[in-house]
Structures are given as C-alpha cells and as structure tokens.
Design a protein around this motif. Sequence first.
Motif, PDB file in Angstrom:
ATOM      1  N   LEU A  86     -32.412  49.858 -14.557  1.00  0.00           N
ATOM      2  CA  LEU A  86     -33.203  48.895 -13.796  1.00  0.00           C
ATOM      3  C   LEU A  86     -32.559  47.516 -13.825  1.00  0.00           C
ATOM      4  CD1 LEU A  86     -35.798  48.171 -12.230  1.00  0.00           C
ATOM      5  CD2 LEU A  86     -36.925  47.829 -14.443  1.00  0.00           C
ATOM      6  N   GLY A  87     -32.090  47.099 -15.012  1.00  0.00           N
ATOM      7  CA  GLY A  87     -31.426  45.804 -15.116  1.00  0.00           C
ATOM      8  C   GLY A  87     -30.157  45.745 -14.289  1.00  0.00           C
ATOM      9  N   LEU A  88     -29.394  46.836 -14.271  1.00  0.00           N
ATOM     10  CA  LEU A  88     -28.170  46.887 -13.469  1.00  0.00           C
ATOM     11  C   LEU A  88     -28.487  46.798 -11.979  1.00  0.00           C
ATOM     12  CD1 LEU A  88     -26.324  49.732 -15.403  1.00  0.00           C
ATOM     13  CD2 LEU A  88     -25.760  47.290 -15.469  1.00  0.00           C
ATOM     14  N   PHE A  89     -29.551  47.469 -11.570  1.00  0.00           N
ATOM     15  CA  PHE A  89     -29.925  47.438 -10.157  1.00  0.00           C
ATOM     16  C   PHE A  89     -30.379  46.039  -9.748  1.00  0.00           C
ATOM     17  CE2 PHE A  89     -32.856  47.665  -6.629  1.00  0.00           C
ATOM     18  CZ  PHE A  89     -32.152  48.423  -5.717  1.00  0.00           C
ATOM     19  N   GLU A  90     -31.218  45.430 -10.575  1.00  0.00           N
ATOM     20  CA  GLU A  90     -31.789  44.132 -10.217  1.00  0.00           C
ATOM     21  C   GLU A  90     -30.776  42.999 -10.303  1.00  0.00           C
ATOM     22  OE1 GLU A  90     -35.231  43.822 -12.751  1.00  0.00           O
ATOM     23  OE2 GLU A  90     -36.494  44.858 -11.269  1.00  0.00           O
ATOM     24  N   ALA A  91     -29.605  43.265 -10.865  1.00  0.00           N
ATOM     25  CA  ALA A  91     -28.596  42.219 -11.029  1.00  0.00           C
ATOM     26  C   ALA A  91     -27.816  41.906  -9.759  1.00  0.00           C
ATOM     27  CB  ALA A  91     -27.612  42.618 -12.130  1.00  0.00           C
ATOM     28  N   GLY A  92     -27.834  42.809  -8.781  1.00  0.00           N
ATOM     29  CA  GLY A  92     -26.992  42.592  -7.604  1.00  0.00           C
ATOM     30  C   GLY A  92     -27.657  42.985  -6.300  1.00  0.00           C
ATOM     31  N   PRO A  93     -27.124  42.518  -5.183  1.00  0.00           N
ATOM     32  CA  PRO A  93     -27.660  42.833  -3.851  1.00  0.00           C
ATOM     33  C   PRO A  93     -27.137  44.183  -3.343  1.00  0.00           C
ATOM     34  CG  PRO A  93     -25.839  41.315  -3.608  1.00  0.00           C
ATOM     35  CD  PRO A  93     -26.012  41.536  -5.093  1.00  0.00           C
ATOM     36  N   TRP A  94     -27.527  45.265  -4.008  1.00  0.00           N
ATOM     37  CA  TRP A  94     -26.975  46.584  -3.700  1.00  0.00           C
ATOM     38  C   TRP A  94     -27.286  47.030  -2.274  1.00  0.00           C
ATOM     39  CZ3 TRP A  94     -23.339  47.893  -6.848  1.00  0.00           C
ATOM     40  CH2 TRP A  94     -23.384  47.485  -8.187  1.00  0.00           C
ATOM     41  N   GLY A  95     -28.416  46.589  -1.748  1.00  0.00           N
ATOM     42  CA  GLY A  95     -28.747  46.971  -0.374  1.00  0.00           C
ATOM     43  C   GLY A  95     -27.728  46.477   0.634  1.00  0.00           C
ATOM     44  N   SER A  96     -27.041  45.387   0.318  1.00  0.00           N
ATOM     45  CA  SER A  96     -26.068  44.820   1.257  1.00  0.00           C
ATOM     46  C   SER A  96     -24.766  45.603   1.310  1.00  0.00           C
ATOM     47  CB  SER A  96     -25.768  43.358   0.884  1.00  0.00           C
ATOM     48  OG  SER A  96     -25.058  43.283  -0.342  1.00  0.00           O
ATOM     49  N   VAL A  97     -24.540  46.496   0.335  1.00  0.00           N
ATOM     50  CA  VAL A  97     -23.300  47.281   0.323  1.00  0.00           C
ATOM     51  C   VAL A  97     -23.582  48.782   0.430  1.00  0.00           C
ATOM     52  CG1 VAL A  97     -22.034  45.533  -0.962  1.00  0.00           C
ATOM     53  CG2 VAL A  97     -23.217  47.338  -2.228  1.00  0.00           C
ATOM     54  N   ALA A  98     -24.853  49.136   0.629  1.00  0.00           N
ATOM     55  CA  ALA A  98     -25.223  50.544   0.765  1.00  0.00           C
ATOM     56  C   ALA A  98     -24.672  51.123   2.079  1.00  0.00           C
ATOM     57  CB  ALA A  98     -26.740  50.680   0.705  1.00  0.00           C
ATOM     58  N   PRO A  99     -24.579  52.472   2.179  1.00  0.00           N
ATOM     59  CA  PRO A  99     -25.035  53.478   1.223  1.00  0.00           C
ATOM     60  C   PRO A  99     -24.131  53.560  -0.009  1.00  0.00           C
ATOM     61  CG  PRO A  99     -23.909  54.549   3.030  1.00  0.00           C
ATOM     62  CD  PRO A  99     -24.013  53.098   3.398  1.00  0.00           C
ATOM     63  N   LEU A 100     -24.739  53.950  -1.127  1.00  0.00           N
ATOM     64  CA  LEU A 100     -24.035  53.968  -2.396  1.00  0.00           C
ATOM     65  C   LEU A 100     -23.679  55.390  -2.817  1.00  0.00           C
ATOM     66  CD1 LEU A 100     -26.414  51.553  -4.360  1.00  0.00           C
ATOM     67  CD2 LEU A 100     -24.364  50.937  -3.044  1.00  0.00           C
ATOM     68  N   ARG A 101     -22.487  55.512  -3.369  1.00  0.00           N
ATOM     69  CA  ARG A 101     -22.125  56.723  -4.097  1.00  0.00           C
ATOM     70  C   ARG A 101     -22.019  56.333  -5.564  1.00  0.00           C
ATOM     71  NH1 ARG A 101     -16.847  58.347  -1.245  1.00  0.00           N
ATOM     72  NH2 ARG A 101     -17.103  56.316  -0.237  1.00  0.00           N
ATOM     73  N   LEU A 102     -22.727  57.023  -6.410  1.00  0.00           N
ATOM     74  CA  LEU A 102     -22.815  56.665  -7.817  1.00  0.00           C
ATOM     75  C   LEU A 102     -22.011  57.656  -8.644  1.00  0.00           C
ATOM     76  CD1 LEU A 102     -26.681  56.037  -7.962  1.00  0.00           C
ATOM     77  CD2 LEU A 102     -24.872  54.453  -7.223  1.00  0.00           C
ATOM     78  N   PHE A 103     -21.151  57.137  -9.520  1.00  0.00           N
ATOM     79  CA  PHE A 103     -20.328  57.985 -10.376  1.00  0.00           C
ATOM     80  C   PHE A 103     -20.533  57.566 -11.819  1.00  0.00           C
ATOM     81  CE2 PHE A 103     -16.811  59.469 -12.810  1.00  0.00           C
ATOM     82  CZ  PHE A 103     -16.368  60.632 -12.200  1.00  0.00           C
ATOM     83  N   GLY A 104     -21.089  58.472 -12.634  1.00  0.00           N
ATOM     84  CA  GLY A 104     -21.292  58.175 -14.038  1.00  0.00           C
ATOM     85  C   GLY A 104     -20.697  59.246 -14.924  1.00  0.00           C
ATOM     86  N   HIS A 105     -20.044  58.808 -16.005  1.00  0.00           N
ATOM     87  CA  HIS A 105     -19.440  59.766 -16.934  1.00  0.00           C
ATOM     88  C   HIS A 105     -20.193  59.782 -18.257  1.00  0.00           C
ATOM     89  CE1 HIS A 105     -16.369  62.324 -18.657  1.00  0.00           C
ATOM     90  NE2 HIS A 105     -16.353  61.539 -19.734  1.00  0.00           N
TER      91      HIS A 105
END
Length: 257
Positions: A86-105
């Motif tokens: 939640l903190g990572l999401f709220e830190a940036g304007p992700w909607g402005s660069v969507a659609p997002l592909r998320l990669f987590g290891h």
Amino acid sequence: MTFQDLVSTPSTFPSWIKRIPGRNAGSSGPSKGAIVVFPHAGAAAASYRALASALAAGADTYIVQYPQRADRLNEPAHETVHDLALGLFEAGPWGSVAPLRLFGHSMGAVVAFEFARVAEERGVAVQKLWASAGPPPCVVAEMPELPTSNDEVLAELADLGGTDPELLADEEFSELLATAMRADYEAFNRYEPSPDIRVGTDIHVLGGRDDHRIAIEVLRLWARHTAGSYELSLYDGGHFYLYDHVDSVAAQVNADA
C-alpha cells in the motif's frame, strides 16, 4: 478511482523509486505502459538494476525500494506485506504510467500481488502479475515463521544463496543486510491473507526447477489467486535462478506486452 484518491495521488515519483527509461520511448505506436519490479526480502533496488535494464527494452521500468535500506535506511518498516505494498502504491502516480506489468521475486512476488490488489481497488490497470519463485498467499498460514534474529537471518541468507559470501563476511555490510531482511521477514510473518484471495489480472509464475525453498507443486497453487489466466514457466537453477537467466526472463516479459 475516487475523488479522494485523485487528490492524494502524488504528481511525481520519489527518488527511491528507480526509473529506467524504456528504449522504445518516443515510438509512434501505442504506449506499452510500465513494468514495476519488486525485490526479494533484504534486497535493495540496486540489485535488480540488470533485470530492470533488460526489461526496459520493452517499456519504462521502475524498481521499488523498501524501507530500512539504501536511501530509505532511516524510514520505519511497515507492519505487514499488505501495508508495504500500500505504501509503495501511494508513493507514486502509477495511474499515469499504466497499464502495469508487475514482476516480483521471492517475497517480492507476494508484495507485487498485494500491490496488484491495491491497484485494482483504486482503478489502476494491471496487465499481468509475474510471480517469480514466491509462495502463493494460500500457503502462507502453513509456513513456519521466518527467522528474525541477526544470526538466524545471516544463516538464512547463506542457505538461500544469491548473495556473495565475501559480502556476507563483511561485518558492516552483513549488518545492513540483516536489518533490511529482518524488517521484511517481520512484515511477512504478520501477513495473514485469506487463502481464497484473488486478483483480476492474469498471473504468470516463474521458478527454478531445482529450487529447494519453493517447490514446483507450490508454484502451481498461484492459480487459485487469479480470476484471469494462469501460466507456469520453469528455468534451470535454484531459488535465484533469475540471476542466470536475466535476458531470457526479460525477453519473455517483454514479448507479452
């Protein structure tokens, strides 16, 4: 996205979210959105620079930085994995660069899953979740608590591999690494997801054929957590197979744009 979400969304990304510009920038075709990389427990964003640079062949790529390390060393750790996402999401304007592909290891796959949940709740498009060598939420309740003392954490790092033994032998470096990993493990230990929790986006799972931490049978359980499609791809190697297949993995993610 609600009006309150729009009001509270920052207009720029903080410096601790590292952006590698896509090499297709300025092309006349439609935007391919952005790729967001979520590191494993204890890792700093810098350790995913090679992967992010390879992914940037397809789109702008962002590596998030967790608290308690690097340029967020003095920031307090989050209580749970969900709070971290939640903190990572709220830190940036992700909607402005969507659609997002998320990669987590590894643990980053779980952080990416929770980030996807938040994004979907806020109306930000997630194109796909790439979950690499991470435990699906449905098995978290059955997992033993992760170690949090310095000695246990350092022993865990040695067992996992993926960290240069010479660096682990450096007292100052190992202390910083243990601090970051302990914060992440404590957040994971407090994470209590419902076994039936799902995201709407497709999930593509990646793993190492010889991973002694996350078995292939466990990776298949990620299928329970999507209302979309599920795929599994395996690579030669163990828990950190990724380090040996950076270009191949990046090509696979980029081909799916």
